[in-house]
Design a protein around this motif. Structure first.
Motif, PDB file in Angstrom:
ATOM      1  N   VAL A 228      40.653   2.977  24.321  1.00 45.94           N
ATOM      2  CA  VAL A 228      41.331   2.060  23.414  1.00 45.94           C
ATOM      3  C   VAL A 228      40.365   1.671  22.292  1.00 45.94           C
ATOM      4  CG1 VAL A 228      42.411  -0.203  23.171  1.00 45.94           C
ATOM      5  CG2 VAL A 228      42.858   1.182  25.208  1.00 45.94           C
ATOM      6  N   VAL A 229      40.756   2.003  21.049  1.00 48.47           N
ATOM      7  CA  VAL A 229      39.923   1.707  19.888  1.00 48.47           C
ATOM      8  C   VAL A 229      40.220   0.320  19.342  1.00 48.47           C
ATOM      9  CG1 VAL A 229      39.286   2.466  17.564  1.00 48.47           C
ATOM     10  CG2 VAL A 229      39.827   4.169  19.320  1.00 48.47           C
ATOM     11  N   GLU A 230      41.508  -0.023  19.325  1.00 46.31           N
ATOM     12  CA  GLU A 230      41.917  -1.321  18.765  1.00 46.31           C
ATOM     13  C   GLU A 230      43.163  -1.799  19.500  1.00 46.31           C
ATOM     14  OE1 GLU A 230      43.278  -3.275  14.431  1.00 46.31           O
ATOM     15  OE2 GLU A 230      42.756  -1.126  14.616  1.00 46.31           O
ATOM     16  N   GLU A 231      43.265  -3.096  19.685  1.00 44.22           N
ATOM     17  CA  GLU A 231      44.404  -3.667  20.397  1.00 44.22           C
ATOM     18  C   GLU A 231      44.670  -5.068  19.849  1.00 44.22           C
ATOM     19  OE1 GLU A 231      45.798  -4.208  25.085  1.00 44.22           O
ATOM     20  OE2 GLU A 231      43.679  -4.127  24.556  1.00 44.22           O
ATOM     21  N   ARG A 232      45.941  -5.314  19.427  1.00 44.40           N
ATOM     22  CA  ARG A 232      46.268  -6.641  18.883  1.00 44.40           C
ATOM     23  C   ARG A 232      47.736  -6.941  19.167  1.00 44.40           C
ATOM     24  NH1 ARG A 232      46.698  -3.122  14.600  1.00 44.40           N
ATOM     25  NH2 ARG A 232      48.522  -3.398  13.260  1.00 44.40           N
ATOM     26  N   ALA A 233      48.045  -8.220  19.239  1.00 45.03           N
ATOM     27  CA  ALA A 233      49.416  -8.663  19.498  1.00 45.03           C
ATOM     28  C   ALA A 233      50.190  -8.757  18.188  1.00 45.03           C
ATOM     29  CB  ALA A 233      49.393 -10.013  20.215  1.00 45.03           C
ATOM     30  N   THR A 234      51.420  -8.245  18.181  1.00 39.31           N
ATOM     31  CA  THR A 234      52.302  -8.324  17.017  1.00 39.31           C
ATOM     32  C   THR A 234      53.649  -8.894  17.471  1.00 39.31           C
ATOM     33  OG1 THR A 234      53.204  -6.100  17.323  1.00 39.31           O
ATOM     34  CG2 THR A 234      51.180  -6.285  16.035  1.00 39.31           C
ATOM     35  N   GLU A 235      54.583  -9.043  16.518  1.00 37.72           N
ATOM     36  CA  GLU A 235      55.891  -9.588  16.871  1.00 37.72           C
ATOM     37  C   GLU A 235      56.659  -8.668  17.807  1.00 37.72           C
ATOM     38  OE1 GLU A 235      58.064 -10.482  13.374  1.00 37.72           O
ATOM     39  OE2 GLU A 235      56.701 -12.066  12.688  1.00 37.72           O
ATOM     40  N   GLY A 236      56.486  -7.363  17.634  1.00 37.28           N
ATOM     41  CA  GLY A 236      57.255  -6.418  18.453  1.00 37.28           C
ATOM     42  C   GLY A 236      56.586  -6.020  19.752  1.00 37.28           C
ATOM     43  N   GLY A 237      55.334  -6.431  19.966  1.00 35.82           N
ATOM     44  CA  GLY A 237      54.626  -6.046  21.186  1.00 35.82           C
ATOM     45  C   GLY A 237      53.143  -5.865  20.906  1.00 35.82           C
ATOM     46  N   MET A 238      52.473  -5.179  21.793  1.00 33.90           N
ATOM     47  CA  MET A 238      51.048  -4.922  21.641  1.00 33.90           C
ATOM     48  C   MET A 238      50.844  -3.633  20.829  1.00 33.90           C
ATOM     49  SD  MET A 238      49.363  -7.370  23.026  1.00 33.90           S
ATOM     50  CE  MET A 238      47.729  -6.626  23.018  1.00 33.90           C
ATOM     51  N   ALA A 239      50.190  -3.780  19.679  1.00 30.42           N
ATOM     52  CA  ALA A 239      49.847  -2.617  18.858  1.00 30.42           C
ATOM     53  C   ALA A 239      48.498  -2.072  19.338  1.00 30.42           C
ATOM     54  CB  ALA A 239      49.791  -2.990  17.386  1.00 30.42           C
ATOM     55  N   VAL A 240      48.494  -0.824  19.733  1.00 25.50           N
ATOM     56  CA  VAL A 240      47.303  -0.220  20.333  1.00 25.50           C
ATOM     57  C   VAL A 240      46.965   1.061  19.593  1.00 25.50           C
ATOM     58  CG1 VAL A 240      46.255   0.683  22.442  1.00 25.50           C
ATOM     59  CG2 VAL A 240      47.943  -1.160  22.579  1.00 25.50           C
TER      60      VAL A 240
END
Length: 284
Positions: free
Chosen positions: A253-265
């Motif tokens: 996993v290079v990057e992981e962040r929470a967004t409105e639609g779910g977890m952007a990975v």
């Protein structure tokens, strides 16, 4: 041959009637039967070990962690390099075949990606077929590795001949097509290591004893393994924690962040893992 020699000597120590067996011949048969029983016992143990190793390899494949095998001519410094990289505590001695069994340790590369690093028995020129058979369960990990770290003693009299000997054995055990990274070891003893590394694209000069060049080796190793994966963007719904765990388990996993639609990975995954996660792909 030694048994036959002993039998001849013992048979001369006592006589008997013409046509009867002497005491030496009887002792010869007893010794031969004892050795045959021991050979059968060792062969049975080898079959048991082969079964255990097959189970371990299946578990490693399921874990999706890349495997890297450390190969090279005997006494090239493979075990010293494994100890330097992973603190494995493997026996290191200045003699032939100091390593007789494979040792696997987990190594964390720059960026957080984990790989399994395995030390192997040293190769020699014209390795006898019976030795290849004896070490078969140990050498099978080489054929199934994702990458080979080919350790070369840069201070050896003829390192090119040693490289050729190792590659011929790799072909013999079915590992001739596995990608290879040349590691010119013992740079603390000779400047030849740096010169050879400069001539060969993608190779690295290191000293497993002092630690010089280890950071460069880890960087190149990470780049080579990254070349076999694809970087993809995924959008995982918050309620699918199992999918998120699968991404962490099967890739980096290079990057992981929470967004409105779910977890952007954003993650590096191999082709099989990408196929399993197709419904969550944002970009190819």
């Amino acid at each position: 041959p030694r048994l036959r020699g002993r039998g001849s000597q013992l048979s001369q120590q006592g006589g008997g009637l013409l046509g009867n067996r002497g005491p030496g011949e009887t002792q010869l048969e007893v010794d031969r039967r004892r050795l045959v029983r021991r050979i059968h016992k060792l062969e049975a143990e080898l079959r048991t070990i082969a079964g255990h190793r097959a189970t371990q390899r299946k578990a490693r494949k399921r874990s999706k962690v890349p495997t890297v095998a450390v190969v090279g001519y005997t006494n090239a410094g493979k075990s010293t390099l494994l100890n330097r990289l992973t603190d494995a505590g493997v026996l290191v001695e200045d003699r032939l075949f100091a390593t007789l069994d494979a040792t696997t340790r987990r190594l964390e590369l720059p960026g957080g990606r984990n790989v399994l690093l395995t030390d192997t028995v040293g190769f020699v020129q014209k390795l006898p077929h019976q030795l290849v058979e004896a070490f078969k369960s140990t050498l099978e990990v080489v054929a199934e590795a994702d990458l080979l770290l080919h350790v070369v003693d840069a201070s050896a009299f003829d390192p090119d001949a040693q490289i050729g000997a190792v590659r011929s054995v790799l072909v013999e055990i079915g590992a001739g097509d596995v990608p290879e990274l040349l590691v010119w070891n013992k740079a603390d003893r000779t400047p030849e290591a740096a010169r050879r590394a400069g001539l060969s694209t993608g190779s690295v000069a290191v000293s497993a004893l002092t630690g010089d060049g280890i950071d460069d080796l880890l960087a190149v190793l990470g780049d080579r393994l990254a070349g076999s994966t694809a970087t993809v963007d995924l959008l995982v719904p918050f309620e699918r924690g199992d999918v998120l765990a699968q991404v962490h388990r099967e890739g980096e996993v290079v990057e992981e962040r929470a967004t409105e639609g779910g977890m952007a990975v954003r993650a590096r995954l191999d082709e099989t893992a990408v196929g399993h996660l197709t419904p969550y792909l944002v970009s190819p």
